[in-house]
Design an enzyme around this catalytic site. Structure first.
Site, PDB file in Angstrom:
ATOM      1  N   SER A   1     104.869 -28.797  87.980  1.00  0.00           N
ATOM      2  CA  SER A   1     104.778 -29.310  86.606  1.00  0.00           C
ATOM      3  C   SER A   1     106.021 -29.028  85.768  1.00  0.00           C
ATOM      4  CB  SER A   1     103.522 -28.768  85.916  1.00  0.00           C
ATOM      5  OG  SER A   1     102.369 -29.203  86.592  1.00  0.00           O
TER       6      SER A   1
ATOM      7  N   GLY B   1     106.312 -35.244  89.617  1.00  0.00           N
ATOM      8  CA  GLY B   1     105.984 -36.342  88.693  1.00  0.00           C
ATOM      9  C   GLY B   1     107.117 -36.725  87.753  1.00  0.00           C
TER      10      GLY B   1
ATOM     11  N   HIS C   1     105.897 -28.079 102.408  1.00  0.00           N
ATOM     12  CA  HIS C   1     105.270 -28.370 101.115  1.00  0.00           C
ATOM     13  C   HIS C   1     103.759 -28.159 101.244  1.00  0.00           C
ATOM     14  CE1 HIS C   1     104.046 -30.429  97.473  1.00  0.00           C
ATOM     15  NE2 HIS C   1     105.315 -30.418  97.085  1.00  0.00           N
TER      16      HIS C   1
ATOM     17  N   GLU D   1     106.551 -22.858  94.877  1.00  0.00           N
ATOM     18  CA  GLU D   1     105.677 -23.866  94.284  1.00  0.00           C
ATOM     19  C   GLU D   1     104.226 -23.383  94.333  1.00  0.00           C
ATOM     20  OE1 GLU D   1     107.649 -28.055  94.241  1.00  0.00           O
ATOM     21  OE2 GLU D   1     106.244 -27.890  95.902  1.00  0.00           O
TER      22      GLU D   1
HETATM   23  P1  13P Z   1     104.888 -31.841  90.044  1.00  0.00           P
HETATM   24  O1  13P Z   1     106.227 -31.660  89.371  1.00  0.00           O
HETATM   25  O2  13P Z   1     104.346 -33.232  89.905  1.00  0.00           O
HETATM   26  O3  13P Z   1     103.925 -30.771  89.619  1.00  0.00           O
HETATM   27  O4  13P Z   1     105.106 -31.650  91.615  1.00  0.00           O
HETATM   28  C1  13P Z   1     105.771 -30.530  92.054  1.00  0.00           C
HETATM   29  C2  13P Z   1     106.068 -30.680  93.497  1.00  0.00           C
HETATM   30  O5  13P Z   1     105.179 -30.653  94.322  1.00  0.00           O
HETATM   31  C3  13P Z   1     107.461 -30.894  93.887  1.00  0.00           C
HETATM   32  O6  13P Z   1     107.614 -30.781  95.253  1.00  0.00           O
END
Ligand code: 13P
Length: 254
Positions: A215, A237, A98, A170
């Site tokens: 997001s 989130g 990550h 991501e």
């Molecule tokens: P968000 O959905 O808060 O943008 O985070 C994404 C994430 O890092 C999932 O691993």
């Protein structure tokens, strides 16, 4: 291919709060949706055992992921958690690479590759994250950077050892910002990564999934999740809010 939705709870919730959220999630899922979609939660290490106990006691069709694993197998490595310890807790998936770990904990391509090997050796499915910064995107070199990340993370993997792999695109600029990559951006990156790994010794079309993270919310999930090339989402989130998380799951057309 069955779609997958993973909730990455990051550094949130003690184990009591995690139990509450997980039970609410379980009660909120309708119509055997868990049989048609793989639903995974990734809590902190401290909550894994509590949630595993609920899954086992109630025979739930929900899956556990950890957010990290040690690059070491065992020994004098204070503070680490091994893939062997995770599999004993029936952890099915583990997030690796990550961007938050690469940035704040200086994880390198080499350590990520060691983690991936430790996971596949124990039959835990790695969720391999990759993605570019806004600077890399603006420089136009983002695809080269992403391919390098994927190449390093998967070095040495062989089909006979690997069961399933989830690749998670991501883009760093979309994480926690409310800004989502366009479907076109996602398809471009996923297609390129797919093309790259097709020639690799671990490649097995039926066992490889591509998910998007950054997001993801009920406002954008329908478009992203119903595209043929994208097999699911890694949700940060919005996974901490059961109503939103369930709406994301339910936006998949079954
Ligand atoms: P968000 O959905 O808060 O943008 O985070 C994404 C994430 O890092 C999932 O691993």
């Amino acid at each position: 291919m069955k779609k997958i939705i993973i909730g990455n709870w990051k550094l949130n919730l003690d184990h009591l709060e995690a139990i509450q959220l997980f039970q609410k999630l379980n009660y909120s899922l309708n119509n055997d949706v868990d049989k048609k979609i793989d639903i995974v939660v990734a809590p902190s290490f401290t909550s894994l055992r509590s949630i595993q106990t609920i899954i086992e006691a109630d025979k739930l069709n929900l899956f556990l992921s950890s957010q990290n694993v040690s690059e070491f197998v065992e020994g004098a490595y204070t503070g680490e958690v091994s893939s062997e310890q995770l599999i004993k807790l029936k952890v099915s998936y583990c997030i690796v690479g990550h961007s938050e770990r690469r940035e704040h904990f200086k994880e390198t391509d080499e350590s990520i590759n060691l983690k991936v090997h430790n996971l596949v050796n124990k039959k835990i499915t790695p969720i391999i994250c990759f993605g570019e910064s806004i600077e890399q995107r603006n420089s136009g070199k983002y695809l080269d950077y992403i391919i390098k990340q994927v190449d390093s993370a998967t070095k040495g993997l062989r089909k006979d050892k690997v069961d399933e792999i989830v690749f998670a695109y991501e883009p760093i600029w979309a994480i926690g910002t409310g800004e989502t990559a366009s479907l076109q951006d996602i398809i471009e990156v996923v297609s390129e990564v797919k093309k790259f790994i097709e020639s690799k010794p671990f490649y097995n079309e039926e066992k490889i999934k591509f998910v998007y993270g950054g997001s993801v919310s009920p406002n954008n999930s329908e478009e992203i999740l119903n595209s043929n090339i994208i097999n699911g989402a890694l949700v940060g989130g919005a996974s901490l809010d059961v109503d939103q998380f369930v709406k994301i799951i339910e936006s998949i057309e079954l």
